[in-house]
Write a protein that holds these residues in place. Structure first.
Motif, PDB file in Angstrom:
ATOM      1  N   ASN A 441       0.926  -1.422  -0.119  1.00 28.74           N
ATOM      2  CA  ASN A 441      -0.006  -0.012   0.104  1.00 28.74           C
ATOM      3  C   ASN A 441       1.092   1.131  -0.019  1.00 28.74           C
ATOM      4  O   ASN A 441       2.270   1.020   0.050  1.00 28.74           O
ATOM      5  CB  ASN A 441      -1.425   0.320   0.974  1.00 28.74           C
ATOM      6  CG  ASN A 441      -2.045  -1.028   1.118  1.00 28.74           C
ATOM      7  OD1 ASN A 441      -3.179  -0.724   0.567  1.00 28.74           O
ATOM      8  ND2 ASN A 441      -1.722  -1.939   1.614  1.00 28.74           N
ATOM      9  N   ASP A 442      -0.290   2.643  -0.758  1.00 29.00           N
ATOM     10  CA  ASP A 442       0.933   3.524  -0.631  1.00 29.00           C
ATOM     11  C   ASP A 442       0.061   4.802  -0.803  1.00 29.00           C
ATOM     12  O   ASP A 442      -0.929   4.991  -2.175  1.00 29.00           O
ATOM     13  CB  ASP A 442       2.528   3.526  -1.679  1.00 29.00           C
ATOM     14  CG  ASP A 442       3.442   4.885  -2.227  1.00 29.00           C
ATOM     15  OD1 ASP A 442       3.523   5.224  -0.763  1.00 29.00           O
ATOM     16  OD2 ASP A 442       3.989   5.088  -2.880  1.00 29.00           O
ATOM     17  N   GLU A 443       0.617   5.529   0.277  1.00 32.38           N
ATOM     18  CA  GLU A 443      -0.132   7.520  -0.225  1.00 32.38           C
ATOM     19  C   GLU A 443       0.442   8.289   0.073  1.00 32.38           C
ATOM     20  O   GLU A 443       0.875   8.315   0.924  1.00 32.38           O
ATOM     21  CB  GLU A 443      -1.700   7.027   0.377  1.00 32.38           C
ATOM     22  CG  GLU A 443      -2.948   6.082   0.154  1.00 32.38           C
ATOM     23  CD  GLU A 443      -3.729   5.993   1.137  1.00 32.38           C
ATOM     24  OE1 GLU A 443      -4.266   7.000   1.696  1.00 32.38           O
ATOM     25  OE2 GLU A 443      -4.230   5.149   1.148  1.00 32.38           O
ATOM     26  N   ALA A 444       0.532   9.567  -1.006  1.00 28.47           N
ATOM     27  CA  ALA A 444       1.340  10.302  -0.452  1.00 28.47           C
ATOM     28  C   ALA A 444       1.094  10.556   0.526  1.00 28.47           C
ATOM     29  O   ALA A 444       2.439  11.462   1.104  1.00 28.47           O
ATOM     30  CB  ALA A 444       1.295  11.327  -1.868  1.00 28.47           C
ATOM     31  N   ASN A 445       0.399  10.855   1.644  1.00 24.96           N
ATOM     32  CA  ASN A 445       0.136  11.272   2.705  1.00 24.96           C
ATOM     33  C   ASN A 445       0.390  10.849   3.854  1.00 24.96           C
ATOM     34  O   ASN A 445      -0.066  11.629   5.011  1.00 24.96           O
ATOM     35  CB  ASN A 445      -1.379  12.079   2.531  1.00 24.96           C
ATOM     36  CG  ASN A 445      -2.546  10.982   2.517  1.00 24.96           C
ATOM     37  OD1 ASN A 445      -2.492  10.096   1.963  1.00 24.96           O
ATOM     38  ND2 ASN A 445      -3.550  11.673   3.500  1.00 24.96           N
ATOM     39  N   ALA A 446       0.706   9.346   3.437  1.00 25.82           N
ATOM     40  CA  ALA A 446       1.058   8.674   4.970  1.00 25.82           C
ATOM     41  C   ALA A 446       2.023   8.090   5.096  1.00 25.82           C
ATOM     42  O   ALA A 446       2.790   8.573   4.008  1.00 25.82           O
ATOM     43  CB  ALA A 446       0.171   7.550   4.670  1.00 25.82           C
TER      44      ALA A 446
END
Length: 487
Positions: A441-446
């Motif tokens: 999983n990957d998200e820019a704000n995490a």
């Protein structure tokens, strides 16, 4: 003209805002699926690193003095360009990396989001007031570090470059980017072109594909105080040692051997769907890939049978020409490493339930049943489409198996009782945990990062991590009148 028109970059480096010949050789960019040549890129040398560092240090001073609104505007324009040229960039990524179109599209989407997220950084508070025992105003203030060296790998070159490049630039720094030479187009040249079109001033982003000598020159250069490295644990240790010798910060995001824990109350079909994606997506060439499947003994046989069946039906082939689930691995060296780990693992209690074969660079998704801590493919990072499966009987045994690794990057837990999953995750050391999801999983704000051999913690993603990574803190005090001292 296309964003990546070869007339701009063929056989050239991007140094100080110009596309020019470097002092090193040029190499072919090879398409893994076919062995064909996509283009030619120039390789940098340590002399090129020195020239780029000089130009970057000069350009950075003016960039740091630029208003926060102007820096944010450049990042917003860059975000829009990722979206505008998505189709073209995806085409190059599929061909150069061997990614399926869905993976390439995800990488471009994340790059766009990284730039939008980074665009918020220049306008954030850059310090705080703190109490003082003296009659004065006491505060902390954040300043850009200067020049940031970014080293990115071959596997997901767009994401693993932009997640350092975008926030570092937004916070007032210049960047020297060293992409893996095998993926220098989408790992480096496309970033240079996006920011060039976005109006980034010359000298602030320079691209230096090269080998170990270029990496060492980047880490050693006195004008580069911070290194952001993503790659193997072995290489990361060398980077950390060299950075320590030169008294500079090194943010290290390294390997992984992440576990998916399937508890006794899990739905087997759901667990198998998660497991297949976690191990086989992008040919397993992701640091967060599920490298160990820990399944409760009550579900174990059923899980292995269904996962092996699913693996056997997944189409493998050229992602630029066929609709496939898996494309090629990056090169023959990586393929042979994968196969050697698989063959070394089979025997005794460990059996090949599916896969274990390849055609050129196309490695079949593989399931190894009966694996455990003594199995090479279970204890080592594979970086390929291999799913070793072990069984456990109790939660204590699951905790012991999951924690029996030098790595600590990501963790997945599958259970019908979400809070039971949270409680179990609290007992397993890891930088990331997902309840009722797989490990990728990957998200820019995490925040993103691992523990142990997986790196130096959450140094990517989210405002706090990025500001900590790419700025220095200064203590400042102000008095209305100078104090009087006894001598």
């Amino acid at each position: 003209m296309a964003l990546l028109d070869e007339a701009r970059w063929h056989d050239l480096l991007h140094i100080d805002g110009a596309w020019r010949a470097g002092s090193g050789e040029t190499i072919d960019v090879i398409e893994p699926a076919t062995g064909g040549v996509l283009g030619r890129v120039a390789l940098a040398t340590p002399d090129d690193v020195a020239a780029a560092a000089t130009a970057a240090a000069q350009a950075q001073r003016d960039w740091a003095a630029t208003s926060h609104a102007e820096r944010a505007a450049v990042l917003r324009r860059a975000a829009a360009l990722w979206a505008e040229h998505a189709e073209e960039i995806i085409w190059w990524n599929v061909r150069e990396v061997g990614a399926i179109p869905g993976m390439a599209g995800f990488a471009v989407h994340v790059a766009e989001q990284e730039c939008w997220e980074a665009a918020t950084l220049p306008g954030r508070p850059y310090g705080e007031l703190i109490p003082s025992g003296e009659p004065r105003l006491s505060m902390t203030r954040r300043y850009p570090v200067g020049v940031v060296g970014v080293v990115s790998p071959f596997n997901v070159p767009i994401i693993l470059g932009i997640r350092s490049v975008a926030p570092a630039l937004a916070l007032g720094n210049a960047v020297l980017l060293k992409p893996d030479p095998r993926t220098a187009i989408t790992g480096g040249l496309v970033l240079a072109r996006v920011f060039q079109e976005a109006g980034l001033p010359d000298g602030l982003l320079q691209v230096l594909p090269g080998g170990r000598d270029v990496g060492e020159a980047l880490v050693s250069d006195p004008r580069v105080p911070v290194i952001s490295f993503t790659g193997s644990t072995e290489a990361g240790r060398r980077v950390g040692e060299l950075a320590g010798r030169h008294l500079k910060r090194a943010h290290l995001e390294l390997g992984g051997n992440s576990a998916l824990v399937v508890l006794d109350d899990a739905d087997v079909d759901q667990a198998v769907n998660l497991a297949a994606w976690g191990s086989f997506f992008h040919q397993g060439q992701i640091c967060m890939t599920t490298g160990r499947h820990l399944v409760h003994e009550r579900l174990y046989d059923d899980f292995v049978e269904r996962l092996a069946d699913k693996a056997g039906k997944l189409p493998v082939g050229d992602p630029a020409r066929d609709q496939v689930a898996l494309g090629p691995v990056i090169d023959a060296g990586q393929r042979d490493k994968i196969h050697n780990l698989v063959t070394a693992s089979v025997g005794g209690d460990v059996r090949l339930a599916s896969g274990g074969e390849y055609d050129r660079l196309f490695y079949r998704p593989t399931v190894l049943a009966g694996a455990g801590p003594g199995t090479p493919a279970f204890s080592q990072e594979i970086f390929g489409p291999v799913a070793p499966v072990a069984s456990f009987g109790s939660l204590d045994e699951a905790v012991a198996l999951a924690g029996d690794s030098e790595y600590g990057l990501s963790l997945g837990i599958v259970t019908r009782d979400a809070m039971r999953g949270v409680e179990l995750a609290d007992r397993i050391p890891t930088g990331i945990a997902h309840i009722n999801d797989q490990t990728v999983n990957d998200e820019a704000n995490a925040p993103f990062g691992g523990t142990g051999a997986s790196g130096t913690g959450s140094r990517f993603g989210g405002a706090a991590a990025n500001i900590e990574a790419f700025t220095d803190t200064r203590w400042i005090t102000v008095r209305s009148q100078a104090p009087s001292f006894p001598f």
